[in-house]
Design an enzyme around this catalytic site. Structure first.
Site, PDB file in Angstrom:
ATOM      1  N   TYR A 141       0.859  -1.309  -0.040  1.00 13.76           N
ATOM      2  CA  TYR A 141      -0.098   0.025  -0.008  1.00 13.76           C
ATOM      3  C   TYR A 141       0.874   1.025  -0.165  1.00 13.76           C
ATOM      4  O   TYR A 141       1.914   1.414   0.710  1.00 13.76           O
ATOM      5  CB  TYR A 141      -1.164   0.161   1.156  1.00 13.76           C
ATOM      6  N   ASP A 236       9.389   2.619  -0.342  1.00  8.67           N
ATOM      7  CA  ASP A 236       8.340   3.474   0.224  1.00  8.67           C
ATOM      8  C   ASP A 236       8.682   3.344   1.802  1.00  8.67           C
ATOM      9  O   ASP A 236       7.908   2.289   2.336  1.00  8.67           O
ATOM     10  CB  ASP A 236       6.927   2.855   0.087  1.00  8.67           C
ATOM     11  N   LYS A 264       4.618   9.904   8.456  1.00  7.33           N
ATOM     12  CA  LYS A 264       4.243   9.619   9.740  1.00  7.33           C
ATOM     13  C   LYS A 264       5.235  10.118  10.735  1.00  7.33           C
ATOM     14  O   LYS A 264       5.038  11.169  11.239  1.00  7.33           O
ATOM     15  CB  LYS A 264       4.063   7.995   9.707  1.00  7.33           C
TER      16      LYS A 264
HETATM   17  P1  KE4 Z   1      -0.811   8.811   3.888  1.00  3.32           P
HETATM   18  O1  KE4 Z   1      -1.167   9.135   2.497  1.00  3.32           O
HETATM   19  O2  KE4 Z   1      -1.990   8.001   4.563  1.00  3.32           O
HETATM   20  O3  KE4 Z   1      -0.162   9.889   4.898  1.00  3.32           O
HETATM   21  O4  KE4 Z   1       0.272   7.574   3.551  1.00  3.32           O
HETATM   22  C1  KE4 Z   1       0.029   6.305   2.548  1.00  3.32           C
HETATM   23  C2  KE4 Z   1       0.798   5.304   2.826  1.00  3.32           C
HETATM   24  C3  KE4 Z   1       1.860   5.396   2.187  1.00  3.32           C
HETATM   25  N1  KE4 Z   1       2.982   4.187   2.117  1.00  3.32           N
HETATM   26  C4  KE4 Z   1       2.755   3.527   3.255  1.00  3.32           C
HETATM   27  C5  KE4 Z   1       3.780   2.475   3.377  1.00  3.32           C
HETATM   28  C6  KE4 Z   1       1.807   3.741   4.140  1.00  3.32           C
HETATM   29  O5  KE4 Z   1       1.616   2.908   5.123  1.00  3.32           O
HETATM   30  C7  KE4 Z   1       0.830   4.646   3.998  1.00  3.32           C
HETATM   31  C8  KE4 Z   1      -0.400   4.683   4.768  1.00  3.32           C
HETATM   32  N2  KE4 Z   1      -0.494   3.763   5.886  1.00  3.32           N
HETATM   33  C9  KE4 Z   1      -1.937   3.830   6.441  1.00  3.32           C
HETATM   34  C10 KE4 Z   1      -1.990   2.537   7.334  1.00  3.32           C
HETATM   35  N3  KE4 Z   1      -2.084   1.005   6.952  1.00  3.32           N
HETATM   36  C11 KE4 Z   1      -2.513   4.700   7.003  1.00  3.32           C
HETATM   37  C12 KE4 Z   1      -3.682   4.583   7.632  1.00  3.32           C
HETATM   38  C13 KE4 Z   1      -4.966   4.917   6.883  1.00  3.32           C
HETATM   39  O6  KE4 Z   1      -4.935   4.843   5.810  1.00  3.32           O
HETATM   40  O7  KE4 Z   1      -5.965   5.534   7.459  1.00  3.32           O
END
Ligand code: KE4
Length: 423
Positions: A141, A236, A264
């Site tokens: 993801y 990533d 994060k």
């Molecule tokens: P954001 O756009 O949510 O800040 O980041 C996306 C992203 C990109 N790459 C990795 C490896 C990530 O884990 C994430 C976002 N992680 C999720 C948790 N599984 C965020 C939680 C959510 O979507 O509410």
């Protein structure tokens, strides 16, 4: 108003009553506690229930909630203004902290989320290589940009298919989906699309299909395949960055990506993302180069302040403590599974871990899907009743913070013992 009342009202105003899907508890059922406050390793909901927190805002709260250094820095910063839309010294200060920690990162651009970081990184990779195709992994993801909401086609080497309505076949056609920990599936796509693959993007420790195990040779193998085929390697590290190692996963595994993405932890709980890497690539980004990318709140002084305080709070001692406490949690959970004679495995890298209800290791998305997610939902509910708030999905990582002391770990393990016995 109770969480139940708040959810009903919120659901009339916002899709599912939440600002991000996973928070709605669809995977585990029940009403999500609406959180009123957090401190250290705990969160307290509007009904006054306090939970030991393993969501940690999905990674940012690595020092724990309301860490005094972060709070004090923000209190001072907010009195100087909340956003300028003009350069500030804080951005270069933060960029320096990242460059100092991550050998592969020579230059950085700040954005406002992990999604912005990854979508910008692949645009840069496509511009730098003059190629269109991006290779990702099933179960990986990278945020919600169209290029990533793609599911594996029928065969590994076929085009990806949109994984959400609204994602067009045009977006899907430039994304390929390989199997994680399977270099042959990567090689097949690179051969099939010879000369067309701009980049491989990978979570160097997958956390979005649960914390996934993989062969030591996998990441070095991706590096070699990228070099052989003229593709860029993008790590990533939105989740792993500054969590699994002071120098990120690239330092932990000794593999050098061309570009990395972050989020994060570097925001300390405020909205931040970043991408960075080789200077020759990053100089292609506007205004120093032709590749356009912009953001109203990028480099926001409050987010930079919280990120700086967090990175500076991540001392070697804190990393050692995170490792000790996370290892205690893993050992306790494994004992609890054994004592309850429940089939399951705990997989961990540093202070991110997942308990899978699965017989044997989880090495890819097929394994992750084969886990007993109904059993996870029951386990989740039992833990919540006992004051332990796990991430509400079996496909997520649990996050340990520097605030998870022995009391919290022991309480978590004894709750797990009780719940697993009853499964
Ligand atoms: P954001 O756009 O949510 O800040 O980041 C996306 C992203 C990109 N790459 C990795 C490896 C990530 O884990 C994430 C976002 N992680 C999720 C948790 N599984 C965020 C939680 C959510 O979507 O509410």
């Amino acid at each position: 108003m109770t969480s139940k009342d708040l959810l009903s009202r919120a659901a009339e105003l916002m899709p599912g009553g939440v600002s991000s899907p996973v928070r709605a508890f669809k995977a585990v059922g029940g009403v999500p506690p609406f959180i009123a406050s957090a401190s250290g390793c705990t969160m307290t909901d509007v009904d006054g229930n306090t939970y030991i927190d393993y969501i940690g805002s999905w990674g940012p709260m690595i020092l724990g909630h309301t860490h005094p250094d972060v709070t004090a820095a923000l209190e001072a910063a907010v009195r100087k203004g909340t956003s300028f839309g003009a350069p500030s010294p804080l951005e270069a200060e933060m960029a320096q902290e990242i460059v100092d920690r991550v050998p592969s990162v020579e230059m950085v651009r700040f954005v406002n989320s992990g999604t912005e970081a990854t979508m910008s990184a692949i645009r840069l990779a496509r511009a730098a290589t003059k190629r269109d195709v991006i290779l990702k992994f099933a179960g990986g993801y990278h945020g919600h940009a169209d290029s990533f909401l793609i599911q594996a086609g029928s065969g590994v080497a076929t085009f990806g298919a949109p994984d959400s309505p609204g994602v067009t076949p045009g977006a899907a056609k430039d994304t390929r989906v390989a199997r994680f920990d399977d270099l042959e599936s990567v090689r097949t796509i690179l051969e099939q699309d010879k000369g067309h693959v701009a980049a491989i993007i990978v979570e160097p420790v997958p956390g979005n299909m649960g914390v996934t195990r993989f062969d030591d040779g996998f990441l070095p193998g991706l590096r070699a395949l990228c070099d052989e085929h003229g593709a860029l390697l993008i790590f990533d590290e939105v989740m792993t960055g500054f969590r699994v190692h002071r120098g990120c996963a690239s330092s932990l595994f000794g593999v050098t990506p061309d570009l990395s993405t972050f989020g994060k932890v570097i925001g300390g709980g405020l909205p931040v993302g970043a991408y960075g890497g080789r200077a020759d690539l990053m100089r292609m980004i506007s205004p120093s180069g032709p590749v356009y990318q912009a953001g109203t709140l990028s480099g926001n002084p409050l987010a930079m302040t919280a990120g700086l305080a967090t990175l500076r709070g991540l001392t070697e001692n804190v990393y050692a403590q995170l490792e000790t406490q996370s290892a205690k949690l893993q050992a306790g959970l494994e004992d609890a599974l054994r004592e309850a004679v429940v089939t399951g495995v705990v997989q961990r890298v540093g202070s991110m871990l997942t308990l899978f209800f699965h017989d044997g290791p989880v090495r890819n998305f097929d394994d992750a899907k084969a886990c007993d997610h109904d059993r996870f939902a029951a386990f989740f509910g039992g833990m919540l009743e006992r004051g332990v708030h796990l991430p509400p999905s079996g496909y997520e990582a649990w996050f340990v913070s520097a605030a998870h002391d022995d009391t919290a770990i022991n309480k978590t393990v004894s709750a797990a013992r009780e719940v697993l016995r009853g499964l």
